[in-house]
Design an enzyme around this catalytic site. Structure first.
Site, PDB file in Angstrom:
ATOM      1  N   LYS A   1       0.832  -1.210   0.000  1.00  0.00           N
ATOM      2  CA  LYS A   1       0.000   0.000   0.000  1.00  0.00           C
ATOM      3  C   LYS A   1       0.866   1.261   0.000  1.00  0.00           C
ATOM      4  O   LYS A   1       0.593   2.211  -0.736  1.00  0.00           O
ATOM      5  CB  LYS A   1      -0.945  -0.015   1.218  1.00  0.00           C
ATOM      6  CG  LYS A   1      -2.066  -1.042   1.080  1.00  0.00           C
ATOM      7  CD  LYS A   1      -2.834  -1.280   2.373  1.00  0.00           C
ATOM      8  CE  LYS A   1      -3.880  -2.379   2.184  1.00  0.00           C
ATOM      9  NZ  LYS A   1      -4.600  -2.741   3.404  1.00  0.00           N
TER      10      LYS A   1
ATOM     11  N   GLN B   1      -4.388  -0.929   9.756  1.00  0.00           N
ATOM     12  CA  GLN B   1      -4.357  -2.278   9.176  1.00  0.00           C
ATOM     13  C   GLN B   1      -4.923  -3.299  10.165  1.00  0.00           C
ATOM     14  O   GLN B   1      -4.557  -3.314  11.338  1.00  0.00           O
ATOM     15  CB  GLN B   1      -2.900  -2.639   8.794  1.00  0.00           C
ATOM     16  CG  GLN B   1      -2.754  -3.971   8.088  1.00  0.00           C
ATOM     17  CD  GLN B   1      -3.412  -4.031   6.710  1.00  0.00           C
ATOM     18  OE1 GLN B   1      -3.546  -3.020   6.022  1.00  0.00           O
ATOM     19  NE2 GLN B   1      -3.851  -5.210   6.308  1.00  0.00           N
TER      20      GLN B   1
ATOM     21  N   ASP C   1     -11.206   3.467   4.729  1.00  0.00           N
ATOM     22  CA  ASP C   1     -11.543   2.046   4.781  1.00  0.00           C
ATOM     23  C   ASP C   1     -13.058   1.843   4.875  1.00  0.00           C
ATOM     24  O   ASP C   1     -13.546   0.716   4.774  1.00  0.00           O
ATOM     25  CB  ASP C   1     -10.894   1.409   6.018  1.00  0.00           C
ATOM     26  CG  ASP C   1      -9.876   0.335   5.657  1.00  0.00           C
ATOM     27  OD1 ASP C   1      -9.821  -0.048   4.473  1.00  0.00           O
ATOM     28  OD2 ASP C   1      -9.146  -0.099   6.556  1.00  0.00           O
TER      29      ASP C   1
HETATM   30  N1  GUN Z   1      -6.847  -6.334   6.426  1.00  0.00           N
HETATM   31  C1  GUN Z   1      -7.239  -7.103   5.384  1.00  0.00           C
HETATM   32  N2  GUN Z   1      -7.943  -6.342   4.522  1.00  0.00           N
HETATM   33  C2  GUN Z   1      -7.994  -5.096   5.021  1.00  0.00           C
HETATM   34  C3  GUN Z   1      -8.577  -3.869   4.573  1.00  0.00           C
HETATM   35  O1  GUN Z   1      -9.206  -3.777   3.516  1.00  0.00           O
HETATM   36  N3  GUN Z   1      -8.403  -2.815   5.394  1.00  0.00           N
HETATM   37  C4  GUN Z   1      -7.734  -2.910   6.549  1.00  0.00           C
HETATM   38  N4  GUN Z   1      -7.624  -1.822   7.295  1.00  0.00           N
HETATM   39  N5  GUN Z   1      -7.180  -4.004   6.994  1.00  0.00           N
HETATM   40  C5  GUN Z   1      -7.310  -5.099   6.226  1.00  0.00           C
END
Ligand code: GUN
Length: 299
Positions: free
Chosen positions: A54, A98, A121
């Site tokens: 990311k 995350q 998110d």
């Molecule tokens: N962990 C796995 N997928 C995601 C996501 O889309 N967002 C976040 N914050 N954590 C994740």
């Protein structure tokens, strides 16, 4: 029939290129770079790898990004304090905490501290309410990425019978809402199935579009797929495989080799939905920066 592959990697790259072009234009106009604040708590190897992807995507698109790494033993209050710093930072337009968080934290309490304006998110209750009632807000990145994959692959959702396997906050529930809403990439007739569903095989077999997000490796077998269906695989699971160098291999929620003989189109794992999640994180953060421009503009 052998299904055509839906190339998420290529589609995601096209979106990232479009985003980068807009960022270059913003910077030329004197507008700020979109900024993403990332919080990584603990030493989950997969989470660290996702976060690396990311932040690399941010750099490539010309975004500003900041990452805070915290030890797994950190207190919930300390995590919330870092979130509040990002909330107050004008260079940050999007905040990503995350997941998963260490077990001693209340995920809901932590995430509720992200200001809804920066909740890229889409997990804050304000955004859950705004999106599901058609009043804007941020949608979670993975279902948004699936919608974009369907749109850019020319898959007709209007009037289609769609089955979403899985009902999570992050994927299943918002996916179902996106597919059923009165909008482009929506207007489908949606059924949500999960681990407690009766007649699961029969219900899946009715689907013109089957989205698998149940979190179980190779759960969807060929007999669950209607001939000619479009199959979208959201899963990433480790399957023990003594023959593989690492002792495991990554598989989706779909038995890919068998299902591709039945479906008309299918996403691979990796290279399907995963890259789209990252592209949509950039897209939501750019949207947030645009909204911020409007608020900051003199009346
Ligand atoms: N962990 C796995 N997928 C995601 C996501 O889309 N967002 C976040 N914050 N954590 C994740």
């Amino acid at each position: 029939m052998t299904a055509e592959l839906i190339d998420g990697k290529a589609i995601a790259q096209a979106i990232r290129d479009e985003i980068k072009a807009e960022v270059d234009q913003r910077v030329a106009q004197g507008l700020p770079r979109p900024g993403l604040g990332v919080l990584l708590v603990g030493d989950n190897v997969a989470s660290a790898a996702y976060v690396r992807m990311k932040t690399r995507a941010c750099a490539e698109a010309g975004f500003h990004s900041e990452q805070i790494d915290l030890d797994s033993s950190v207190s919930q209050d300390d995590v919330i304090q870092e979130i509040r710093r990002f909330n107050a930072d004008p260079a940050i337009h999007g905040i990503l905490v995350q997941l998963p968080l260490p077990g001693h934290m209340d995920v809901q309490v932590v995430l509720d501290n992200v200001t809804p304006e920066k909740d890229v998110d889409g997990l804050h209750p304000v955004n859950v309410g705004m999106t599901s009632s058609g009043r804007g807000g941020f949608w979670p990145c993975t279902p948004l990425g699936v919608r974009e994959l369907l749109l850019r692959s020319g898959v007709q959702t209007a009037g289609a019978s769609a089955v979403v396997l899985g009902r999570s906050d992050l994927v299943g529930r918002p996916m179902a809402l996106l597919l059923m809403r009165r909008a482009e990439g929506g207007d489908a007739t949606v059924t949500v199935c999960h681990s407690r569903s009766r007649d699961l095989v029969e219900r899946c077999r009715q689907a013109d579009i089957l989205v698998a997000a149940i979190g179980r490796g190779e759960f969807v077998t060929a007999n669950m797929v209607k001939p000619g269906a479009v199959v979208i695989d959201v899963g990433i699971n480790r399957l023990d495989d003594p023959a593989a160098a690492k002792g495991y291999r990554l598989v989706g929620d779909v038995d890919f080799e068998a299902v591709r003989q039945v479906a008309s189109r299918i996403t691979p794992v990796p290279g399907g939905v995963g890259p789209m999640t990252i592209a949509m994180l950039l897209s939501n953060t750019l949207d947030s920066a645009r909204l911020h421009d409007r608020k900051a503009a003199p009346a």
